[in-house]
Design a protein around this motif. Structure first.
Motif, PDB file in Angstrom:
ATOM      1  N   SER A 182     -11.770 -26.908 -20.299  1.00 17.98           N
ATOM      2  CA  SER A 182     -10.332 -27.172 -20.273  1.00 17.98           C
ATOM      3  C   SER A 182      -9.844 -27.673 -21.632  1.00 17.98           C
ATOM      4  N   ALA A 183     -10.578 -28.575 -22.236  1.00 15.36           N
ATOM      5  CA  ALA A 183     -10.197 -29.088 -23.558  1.00 15.36           C
ATOM      6  C   ALA A 183     -10.271 -27.979 -24.605  1.00 15.36           C
ATOM      7  N   ALA A 184     -11.284 -27.125 -24.515  1.00 16.57           N
ATOM      8  CA  ALA A 184     -11.404 -26.005 -25.460  1.00 16.57           C
ATOM      9  C   ALA A 184     -10.211 -25.061 -25.309  1.00 16.57           C
ATOM     10  N   ARG A 185      -9.813 -24.792 -24.065  1.00 19.07           N
ATOM     11  CA  ARG A 185      -8.651 -23.923 -23.815  1.00 19.07           C
ATOM     12  C   ARG A 185      -7.387 -24.535 -24.429  1.00 19.07           C
ATOM     13  N   LYS A 186      -7.180 -25.824 -24.232  1.00 12.72           N
ATOM     14  CA  LYS A 186      -5.986 -26.489 -24.786  1.00 12.72           C
ATOM     15  C   LYS A 186      -5.973 -26.449 -26.310  1.00 12.72           C
ATOM     16  N   ARG A 187      -7.141 -26.653 -26.919  1.00 10.07           N
ATOM     17  CA  ARG A 187      -7.208 -26.604 -28.386  1.00 10.07           C
ATOM     18  C   ARG A 187      -6.909 -25.193 -28.888  1.00 10.07           C
ATOM     19  N   LEU A 188      -7.425 -24.182 -28.204  1.00 16.74           N
ATOM     20  CA  LEU A 188      -7.144 -22.803 -28.600  1.00 16.74           C
ATOM     21  C   LEU A 188      -5.651 -22.504 -28.474  1.00 16.74           C
ATOM     22  N   GLU A 189      -5.046 -22.948 -27.382  1.00 21.40           N
ATOM     23  CA  GLU A 189      -3.627 -22.665 -27.162  1.00 21.40           C
ATOM     24  C   GLU A 189      -2.724 -23.451 -28.106  1.00 21.40           C
ATOM     25  N   SER A 190      -3.280 -24.423 -28.813  1.00 20.08           N
ATOM     26  CA  SER A 190      -2.486 -25.142 -29.812  1.00 20.08           C
ATOM     27  C   SER A 190      -2.390 -24.358 -31.126  1.00 20.08           C
ATOM     28  N   LEU A 191      -3.212 -23.316 -31.287  1.00 18.92           N
ATOM     29  CA  LEU A 191      -3.125 -22.449 -32.468  1.00 18.92           C
ATOM     30  C   LEU A 191      -1.880 -21.571 -32.344  1.00 18.92           C
ATOM     31  N   GLY A 192      -1.157 -21.401 -33.418  1.00 19.09           N
ATOM     32  CA  GLY A 192       0.096 -20.652 -33.386  1.00 19.09           C
ATOM     33  C   GLY A 192      -0.015 -19.247 -32.829  1.00 19.09           C
ATOM     34  N   TRP A 193      -1.070 -18.537 -33.179  1.00 17.75           N
ATOM     35  CA  TRP A 193      -1.217 -17.149 -32.747  1.00 17.75           C
ATOM     36  C   TRP A 193      -1.576 -17.011 -31.275  1.00 17.75           C
ATOM     37  N   ILE A 194      -2.083 -18.054 -30.659  1.00 15.36           N
ATOM     38  CA  ILE A 194      -2.617 -17.947 -29.297  1.00 15.36           C
ATOM     39  C   ILE A 194      -1.575 -18.356 -28.268  1.00 15.36           C
ATOM     40  N   ALA A 195      -1.177 -17.422 -27.412  1.00 19.34           N
ATOM     41  CA  ALA A 195      -0.237 -17.715 -26.332  1.00 19.34           C
ATOM     42  C   ALA A 195      -0.986 -18.255 -25.114  1.00 19.34           C
ATOM     43  N   GLU A 196      -2.145 -17.681 -24.853  1.00 19.87           N
ATOM     44  CA  GLU A 196      -2.916 -18.077 -23.675  1.00 19.87           C
ATOM     45  C   GLU A 196      -4.397 -17.867 -23.960  1.00 19.87           C
ATOM     46  N   ALA A 197      -5.203 -18.781 -23.444  1.00 22.12           N
ATOM     47  CA  ALA A 197      -6.653 -18.670 -23.622  1.00 22.12           C
ATOM     48  C   ALA A 197      -7.344 -18.920 -22.288  1.00 22.12           C
ATOM     49  N   GLU A 198      -8.404 -18.174 -22.057  1.00 23.67           N
ATOM     50  CA  GLU A 198      -9.286 -18.406 -20.915  1.00 23.67           C
ATOM     51  C   GLU A 198     -10.673 -18.675 -21.476  1.00 23.67           C
ATOM     52  N   VAL A 199     -11.290 -19.758 -21.035  1.00 23.29           N
ATOM     53  CA  VAL A 199     -12.619 -20.126 -21.504  1.00 23.29           C
ATOM     54  C   VAL A 199     -13.496 -20.334 -20.279  1.00 23.29           C
ATOM     55  N   SER A 200     -14.653 -19.658 -20.251  1.00 21.50           N
ATOM     56  CA  SER A 200     -15.567 -19.795 -19.107  1.00 21.50           C
ATOM     57  C   SER A 200     -17.016 -19.727 -19.587  1.00 21.50           C
ATOM     58  N   ARG A 201     -17.911 -20.087 -18.677  1.00 20.36           N
ATOM     59  CA  ARG A 201     -19.347 -20.043 -18.975  1.00 20.36           C
ATOM     60  C   ARG A 201     -19.971 -18.824 -18.318  1.00 20.36           C
ATOM     61  N   LYS A 202     -20.974 -18.303 -18.986  1.00 17.92           N
ATOM     62  CA  LYS A 202     -21.836 -17.293 -18.380  1.00 17.92           C
ATOM     63  C   LYS A 202     -23.255 -17.785 -18.654  1.00 17.92           C
ATOM     64  N   LEU A 203     -23.840 -18.366 -17.641  1.00 18.40           N
ATOM     65  CA  LEU A 203     -25.172 -18.948 -17.803  1.00 18.40           C
ATOM     66  C   LEU A 203     -26.201 -17.851 -18.042  1.00 18.40           C
ATOM     67  N   PRO A 204     -27.185 -18.078 -18.859  1.00 15.73           N
ATOM     68  CA  PRO A 204     -27.633 -19.399 -19.281  1.00 15.73           C
ATOM     69  C   PRO A 204     -27.056 -19.858 -20.616  1.00 15.73           C
ATOM     70  N   SER A 205     -26.463 -18.971 -21.446  1.00 15.88           N
ATOM     71  CA  SER A 205     -26.215 -19.412 -22.825  1.00 15.88           C
ATOM     72  C   SER A 205     -24.963 -18.838 -23.471  1.00 15.88           C
ATOM     73  N   THR A 206     -23.961 -18.487 -22.683  1.00 13.10           N
ATOM     74  CA  THR A 206     -22.800 -17.817 -23.279  1.00 13.10           C
ATOM     75  C   THR A 206     -21.501 -18.481 -22.827  1.00 13.10           C
ATOM     76  N   ILE A 207     -20.609 -18.683 -23.776  1.00 15.01           N
ATOM     77  CA  ILE A 207     -19.246 -19.111 -23.488  1.00 15.01           C
ATOM     78  C   ILE A 207     -18.357 -17.889 -23.714  1.00 15.01           C
ATOM     79  N   LEU A 208     -17.589 -17.512 -22.702  1.00 13.43           N
ATOM     80  CA  LEU A 208     -16.677 -16.375 -22.805  1.00 13.43           C
ATOM     81  C   LEU A 208     -15.275 -16.886 -23.107  1.00 13.43           C
ATOM     82  N   VAL A 209     -14.624 -16.253 -24.057  1.00 11.74           N
ATOM     83  CA  VAL A 209     -13.270 -16.637 -24.439  1.00 11.74           C
ATOM     84  C   VAL A 209     -12.403 -15.386 -24.426  1.00 11.74           C
ATOM     85  N   ARG A 210     -11.314 -15.450 -23.697  1.00  7.37           N
ATOM     86  CA  ARG A 210     -10.343 -14.343 -23.682  1.00  7.37           C
ATOM     87  C   ARG A 210      -9.027 -14.894 -24.213  1.00  7.37           C
ATOM     88  N   LEU A 211      -8.491 -14.249 -25.241  1.00  4.80           N
ATOM     89  CA  LEU A 211      -7.280 -14.726 -25.897  1.00  4.80           C
ATOM     90  C   LEU A 211      -6.149 -13.726 -25.726  1.00  4.80           C
TER      91      LEU A 211
END
Length: 185
Positions: free
Chosen positions: A47-76
């Protein structure tokens, strides 16, 4: 973006080449994610990562999720550049709603309409849409100037003509008679 957390010296961003079209710099995205290689993936505050991403001017919306065992997925979802906004001697790139996207490196956006004045960023979309319905006129518009946050001055390449907030299609078509080699009845 995919972020692999397999203990490399630093987390590495892998943009999905088929989907990557973001104006934000990869370094800014990485900094906003604020991930450390030695951090367990379950400790990442999505949630904090999503908020920080959405604070960037270019980013309108961000989705951040985990894919175990070792991946963070980010959709912008990025903001779409709509116009340039000048106020206080500075120019910024804005989206349709008037949100500032960027204030630096604007050279590639000089083809966008120039909106000038306080209150112009939030209210320009309706007037720009109206002007775009008449391409012959749009080609002659140099800038749209917001006056006292209540009316617009439309400045053309040849001269400045001033009209109030009630600029409508009939007024624009009357300009079309001036700028077009054809006569409209």
């Amino acid at each position: 973006f995919l972020l692999r957390m397999r203990r490399p010296p630093r987390p590495t961003l892998f943009p999905d080449a088929a989907l990557f079209r973001c104006g934000a710099e990869q370094g800014d995205i990485g900094a906003a994610l604020d991930l450390r290689a030695d951090e367990p993936i379950l400790n990442v505050d999505l949630s904090a990562a999503r908020k920080r991403l959405e604070s960037l001017g270019w980013i309108a919306e961000a989705e951040v999720s985990r894919k175990l065992p070792s991946t963070i997925l980010v959709r912008l979802t990025e903001r779409e550049p709509f116009a340039l906004w000048q106020r206080g001697g500075r120019i910024a790139l804005i989206d349709r709603s008037g949100e500032i996207i960027a204030e630096d490196h604007l050279g590639r956006f000089t083809n966008l309409p120039l909106v000038v004045g306080e209150g112009g960023a939030e209210t320009a979309a309706k007037l720009i849409d109206l002007i775009r319905t008449t391409p012959d006129i749009e080609a002659h518009v140099a800038s749209l100037i917001r006056v006292s946050n209540r009316r617009w001055n439309v400045r053309f390449n040849n001269n400045g003509l001033s009209y109030g907030q009630s600029v409508d299609l009939v007024v624009l078509r009357s300009f079309n008679i001036i700028f077009s080699p054809y006569t409209y009845y």
